[in-house]
Scaffold this active site. Structure first.
Site, PDB file in Angstrom:
ATOM      1  N   HIS A  17      67.728  63.792  14.751  1.00 54.18           N
ATOM      2  CA  HIS A  17      67.321  63.044  15.944  1.00 54.18           C
ATOM      3  C   HIS A  17      68.307  63.285  17.086  1.00 54.18           C
ATOM      4  CE1 HIS A  17      65.419  60.079  12.890  1.00 54.18           C
ATOM      5  NE2 HIS A  17      64.401  60.571  13.562  1.00 54.18           N
ATOM      6  N   LYS A  41      54.926  51.820   7.756  1.00 54.53           N
ATOM      7  CA  LYS A  41      56.193  52.039   7.056  1.00 54.53           C
ATOM      8  C   LYS A  41      56.897  50.689   6.886  1.00 54.53           C
ATOM      9  CE  LYS A  41      57.135  56.642   9.055  1.00 54.53           C
ATOM     10  NZ  LYS A  41      58.055  57.446   9.874  1.00 54.53           N
ATOM     11  N   ARG A  90      59.880  69.898  12.988  1.00 56.62           N
ATOM     12  CA  ARG A  90      60.740  70.495  11.980  1.00 56.62           C
ATOM     13  C   ARG A  90      60.055  71.669  11.309  1.00 56.62           C
ATOM     14  NH1 ARG A  90      61.858  64.567   9.818  1.00 56.62           N
ATOM     15  NH2 ARG A  90      59.758  64.522  10.654  1.00 56.62           N
ATOM     16  N   SER A 128      64.648  60.929   7.769  1.00 58.23           N
ATOM     17  CA  SER A 128      65.306  59.652   7.475  1.00 58.23           C
ATOM     18  C   SER A 128      65.039  59.212   6.042  1.00 58.23           C
ATOM     19  CB  SER A 128      64.809  58.574   8.439  1.00 58.23           C
ATOM     20  OG  SER A 128      65.133  58.919   9.758  1.00 58.23           O
TER      21      SER A 128
HETATM   22  P1  ADP Z   1      61.304  60.511  10.262  1.00 57.15           P
HETATM   23  O1  ADP Z   1      60.192  61.502  10.089  1.00 57.15           O
HETATM   24  O2  ADP Z   1      62.657  61.086   9.976  1.00 57.15           O
HETATM   25  O3  ADP Z   1      61.065  59.155   9.644  1.00 57.15           O
HETATM   26  P2  ADP Z   1      60.968  59.318  12.919  1.00 57.15           P
HETATM   27  O4  ADP Z   1      59.719  58.550  12.770  1.00 57.15           O
HETATM   28  O5  ADP Z   1      62.181  58.544  13.231  1.00 57.15           O
HETATM   29  O6  ADP Z   1      61.358  60.300  11.762  1.00 57.15           O
HETATM   30  O7  ADP Z   1      60.737  60.496  13.950  1.00 57.15           O
HETATM   31  C1  ADP Z   1      60.858  60.454  15.326  1.00 57.15           C
HETATM   32  C2  ADP Z   1      60.685  61.863  15.845  1.00 57.15           C
HETATM   33  O8  ADP Z   1      61.848  62.611  15.493  1.00 57.15           O
HETATM   34  C3  ADP Z   1      59.502  62.650  15.278  1.00 57.15           C
HETATM   35  O9  ADP Z   1      58.988  63.468  16.304  1.00 57.15           O
HETATM   36  C4  ADP Z   1      60.118  63.493  14.194  1.00 57.15           C
HETATM   37  O10 ADP Z   1      59.385  64.689  13.993  1.00 57.15           O
HETATM   38  C5  ADP Z   1      61.467  63.787  14.818  1.00 57.15           C
HETATM   39  N1  ADP Z   1      62.482  64.116  13.823  1.00 57.15           N
HETATM   40  C6  ADP Z   1      62.870  63.402  12.749  1.00 57.15           C
HETATM   41  N2  ADP Z   1      63.839  64.047  12.048  1.00 57.15           N
HETATM   42  C7  ADP Z   1      64.051  65.219  12.705  1.00 57.15           C
HETATM   43  C8  ADP Z   1      64.882  66.355  12.470  1.00 57.15           C
HETATM   44  N3  ADP Z   1      65.674  66.458  11.408  1.00 57.15           N
HETATM   45  N4  ADP Z   1      64.825  67.366  13.350  1.00 57.15           N
HETATM   46  C9  ADP Z   1      63.990  67.300  14.415  1.00 57.15           C
HETATM   47  N5  ADP Z   1      63.165  66.290  14.685  1.00 57.15           N
HETATM   48  C10 ADP Z   1      63.185  65.251  13.848  1.00 57.15           C
END
Ligand code: ADP
Length: 160
Positions: A17, A41, A90, A128
């Site tokens: 992130h 979630k 990703r 996460s």
């Molecule tokens: P997660 O999939 O980790 O639960 P979130 O709901 O917090 O993630 O995701 C918020 C945004 O951040 C989404 O667009 C997700 O694709 C992106 N994201 C999450 N982890 C990464 C990462 N390791 N690299 C790039 N983008 C990420």
């Protein structure tokens, strides 16, 4: 001023992130990291805890703010006068869901553009969920999350 919203669960914020936030910060005048409660979630950390972790981690980047929201993303973004929604991509596995969301959001508001950013390849397998799982078994996640988050994870699982 060009404002972008980076929405997500951030349960907790990871180095992946942070990588996306830094890239977005160079493209927009202001980026709002918007923590959401995704009803599908069950988060490990409360909204307040997640906002606190994001705030600590981004404090050194000037044009970033943190907020939380409960309404529809498009409505929230328009209220904040944002021109873009940032999402991280990703692997192929992210693509289908992100594609659907982006097109749906475009249908809801033509004015908002979804911008996809790719993290450094070392974060492409990071999410996460895996961080929460490894931390729950007291595995070492120190290279995947900022120091402050690492401590919060340790505190969370210290009694288990
Ligand atoms: P997660 O999939 O980790 O639960 P979130 O709901 O917090 O993630 O995701 C918020 C945004 O951040 C989404 O667009 C997700 O694709 C992106 N994201 C999450 N982890 C990464 C990462 N390791 N690299 C790039 N983008 C990420």
């Amino acid at each position: 001023m060009r404002i972008a919203i980076y929405p997500g669960t951030f349960d907790p914020i990871t180095n992946g992130h942070v990588d996306i936030i830094k890239r977005a910060s160079t493209l927009f005048d202001k980026v709002i990291v918007a923590v959401t409660t995704n009803p599908s979630k069950t988060p490990l950390f409360s909204v307040d805890e997640r906002v606190d972790m994001v705030a600590r981690v981004i404090s050194s980047i000037e044009n970033i703010e943190v907020d939380s929201f409960t309404d529809l993303l498009v409505n929230y973004a328009l209220r904040k006068k944002a021109v873009a929604i940032i999402r991280g991509l990703r692997a192929i596995s992210d693509f289908e869901y992100e594609f659907q969301m982006a097109l749906f959001n475009r249908k809801l508001s033509e004015e908002l553009v979804t911008v996809f950013l790719m993290p450094n390849e070392r974060y492409t397998y990071l999410n996460s969920k895996i961080v929460r799982e490894v931390a729950s078994f007291h595995g070492d996640v120190s290279c995947f999350v900022p120091k402050y988050v690492h401590q919060k994870l340790k505190d969370k699982f210290s009694t288990t």
